[in-house]
Every structure is written in structure tokens, then in C-alpha cells.
Design a protein around this motif. Sequence first.
Motif, PDB file in Angstrom:
ATOM      1  N   GLN A 178      -7.600   2.526   9.620  1.00 45.63           N
ATOM      2  CA  GLN A 178      -6.804   3.756   9.558  1.00 45.63           C
ATOM      3  C   GLN A 178      -7.608   4.833   8.836  1.00 45.63           C
ATOM      4  OE1 GLN A 178      -2.976   3.387   7.601  1.00 45.63           O
ATOM      5  NE2 GLN A 178      -2.530   5.559   7.763  1.00 45.63           N
ATOM      6  N   ASP A 205      -7.469   8.393   6.805  1.00 48.78           N
ATOM      7  CA  ASP A 205      -6.626   9.315   6.053  1.00 48.78           C
ATOM      8  C   ASP A 205      -7.411  10.601   5.848  1.00 48.78           C
ATOM      9  OD1 ASP A 205      -4.334  10.137   4.442  1.00 48.78           O
ATOM     10  OD2 ASP A 205      -5.697   9.958   2.743  1.00 48.78           O
ATOM     11  N   THR A 221      -4.067  -1.278   5.204  1.00 44.61           N
ATOM     12  CA  THR A 221      -4.023   0.152   5.466  1.00 44.61           C
ATOM     13  C   THR A 221      -2.776   0.758   4.842  1.00 44.61           C
ATOM     14  OG1 THR A 221      -2.782  -0.077   7.547  1.00 44.61           O
ATOM     15  CG2 THR A 221      -5.193  -0.232   7.683  1.00 44.61           C
ATOM     16  N   ASN A 229      -0.441   2.232   6.433  1.00 39.75           N
ATOM     17  CA  ASN A 229       0.694   1.895   7.286  1.00 39.75           C
ATOM     18  C   ASN A 229       1.048   0.414   7.250  1.00 39.75           C
ATOM     19  OD1 ASN A 229       0.910   4.553   8.105  1.00 39.75           O
ATOM     20  ND2 ASN A 229      -0.282   4.263   9.972  1.00 39.75           N
ATOM     21  N   ASN A 230       0.106  -0.428   6.890  1.00 42.37           N
ATOM     22  CA  ASN A 230       0.343  -1.872   6.842  1.00 42.37           C
ATOM     23  C   ASN A 230      -0.373  -2.451   5.624  1.00 42.37           C
ATOM     24  OD1 ASN A 230       1.051  -4.493   7.447  1.00 42.37           O
ATOM     25  ND2 ASN A 230      -0.225  -4.668   9.279  1.00 42.37           N
ATOM     26  N   LYS A 278       3.424  -5.977  12.090  1.00 43.59           N
ATOM     27  CA  LYS A 278       3.161  -4.535  12.085  1.00 43.59           C
ATOM     28  C   LYS A 278       1.728  -4.196  12.475  1.00 43.59           C
ATOM     29  CE  LYS A 278       4.778  -2.202   8.596  1.00 43.59           C
ATOM     30  NZ  LYS A 278       5.016  -1.784   7.220  1.00 43.59           N
ATOM     31  N   ASN A 337      -1.510  -3.047  14.106  1.00 46.17           N
ATOM     32  CA  ASN A 337      -1.850  -2.108  15.173  1.00 46.17           C
ATOM     33  C   ASN A 337      -2.986  -2.717  15.995  1.00 46.17           C
ATOM     34  OD1 ASN A 337      -2.794   0.035  16.747  1.00 46.17           O
ATOM     35  ND2 ASN A 337      -2.213   1.551  15.227  1.00 46.17           N
ATOM     36  N   ALA A 389       9.883   0.366   2.274  1.00 44.58           N
ATOM     37  CA  ALA A 389       9.921   1.557   3.122  1.00 44.58           C
ATOM     38  C   ALA A 389      11.288   2.241   3.056  1.00 44.58           C
ATOM     39  CB  ALA A 389       9.593   1.181   4.566  1.00 44.58           C
TER      40      ALA A 389
END
Length: 351
Positions: free
Chosen positions: A95, A97, A108, A110-111, A118, A120, A242
Amino acid sequence: MRRNKRIIGILLSLSLIAGTTNIAFAAEAVNVNKPDKAAPSKVIAYVKPEFTVQLKDKLQIFKNVQGQRVYPIVYNGSTYLPVRAVSALMDEEVQWDNYSKTVYIGKTLNNPNKSKAKKNTENEGAAQGFDKEDYVEPTWKSAQITVNVRPDITIMYDFVMQDFANESGNRIYPIVYEGSTYLPVRSISQLMKEPIRWDNVTKTVIIGDKEECKEESEPTIYTKRLKAELESAIELYDQATAKLVEAQKTTDSALKIMLADSISADVQSAEQQTVSINNMKKSKMTEDEKLAQGALYDFVKISENYLLVLENIAYLSVKKGDYSMLSDTFVNLAMDSQSKMNKARRLIEAL
């Protein structure tokens, strides 16, 4: 009222061991403050289609996000590969940023806990392995290009900052070509904990030793159960976190209540999972499975306490109450949960 007493009891107990928790975490902490770095610069490099990369016994073909084939780049004696290819070779997520100019590999934003649910998978086709007889040789040779050396780009692997060096031990940095970030192959092999060598005859970078043909035994029902329970626990941990983040952001009172109630339901699920894992029959487990089960129980138990604090914060947020007194407890539980999660994952993945 009973739940409140239970929460208060947990918080009091945790406050007694907070000093120990902080000391333990301090030993594991990594200093991620960015050092002063040189400014980006344009330099001459070379695209090398005639260079091949071999992972174990497979020759690799790399593709960009548009599905077009891309090739290794050589700059100042070091061979580089695009980050998308790196993530595919390592079977890790990646990922970017833009705000912090950081490439995250593995864990990451996001995960952060590497949840398989989850994960990707968009980079899976970025590196494809072929047997030598099936490998398609490029039709063109080396070409001179201009790339940007980017000391300002940070590379994080599992949230640990990475520094790269060449064979001589000199510091080297990521490069950017046509909008893609490239990393040195030698450092990639180090992250993968694989040996690396150069075959000058075939112009091949070889990562890892050839895989020995061996029959893989079928995982036992206990190993399968432990892996499934770990993924479920991580997913519960991530989704509750989250929800609290969303509850902090929203100004919609009804949504705040809904999120708090949902976290409360997650707490109940966590409580049930803790009991379920603790009650697993151990008599027919291997010694390694018993160790993994114990580590998993430690994780889900501390995670349950973590979720209880999230629930408490969420409801205080609904009432616009002051939950600052829970901040230290929240941080200690979050760090302890991460530590126990990583231990459980390591033992279960080794089964």
C-alpha cells in the motif's frame, strides 16, 4: 451493572500491571523517526530485459497494473524490481500512502493485522513464475532511461522501517520510474530470508534454493481449527477497532449508538470464542498444536478485554462523556494484543 463492574475490575487489574506491560513493550519498540535524507535526484539507469529473475526454480515475468510486461532496472550496479512485483514475490500486500511518502509491505494501513479475509489480491498477477521451457524471452535488449532516486520515500515491512544497502554496505534508496517505485533485489531477498546469487552466464538473479519435491501432509483437524479461529479472532479485533474509529468521526448520534451496540455484540462473540478455544480437547493434539492453542487463547483473552474497553469508550462517546481515563489502558491492551497476536500467528503458521 454486572458488565460495568466487570469492566471496572478489568481496568483496575490492568492498572496494577501497566508498569510491567510498558517495560515489556519498550524492549520491542522500534524507532521509526525519519532521519534527515538527501533530496530526490534524476540519474541515468538501464532497463535490462535480458536480465532474468529466478525465484527458487521458476523464472519470473513481471507486469504493471495495466498488465504490460516490465523488466529489472540496473542503477549504479544494483538491480531493482517494481514494488508490485516485490509484493507478489513475497506474497504480501502493498500500500502506498501519499501523505507520508511511505510504501507499506506486509502489514498495511488498510490491513494492519494481515487478515486473510481482508487481503488485497490485486497484485497477485504482478509476478508470475514459469519453467524454463515456458519462459518467453524478451525481444529487445538494454535501454538507457532516466529515473528518480527517492531518499524521501520510506519503506515499511510489517510496520518496521527498512534501510537498504548494496554489496559494499553503502546506503541505497528506492527509485521511481514511470510512476512506479522500484526496490533493490538484494534487500528483497533479505526480507524474504532467502539466499541470493548472480549467474553471470545466463544473466540471472537467483533468489532462494531450488524446492525439494516432498509430499505435504494433510493438516490435522486441530490445526485447521486453530487457523480458522485465529482468522476469526483477527477479523473480530479489526472490525471492532474500525467501528470505534468510525464512531469517533461521525456526528450522527443514531450511528454512534448503532456502532456502540455493534461493538457490544462483538464483545459477546469474543467472549464465546475465548470459551470455545479454552475448551478445545488437547489430548490428541501434538505438542506444537498445544503450544499454538495456548498462544491463541492468550491472544483471544487479551483481545476480549481490549474489545470491552472499546465498548466502554463507544458508549461514553454516545453520552459525550470523558473517556480520557481509559487512554493508557487502551494503549497497553492494544500493544499487548498485537504482541500476543503475532506470537499466535507465528506458532499456528508453523504447524
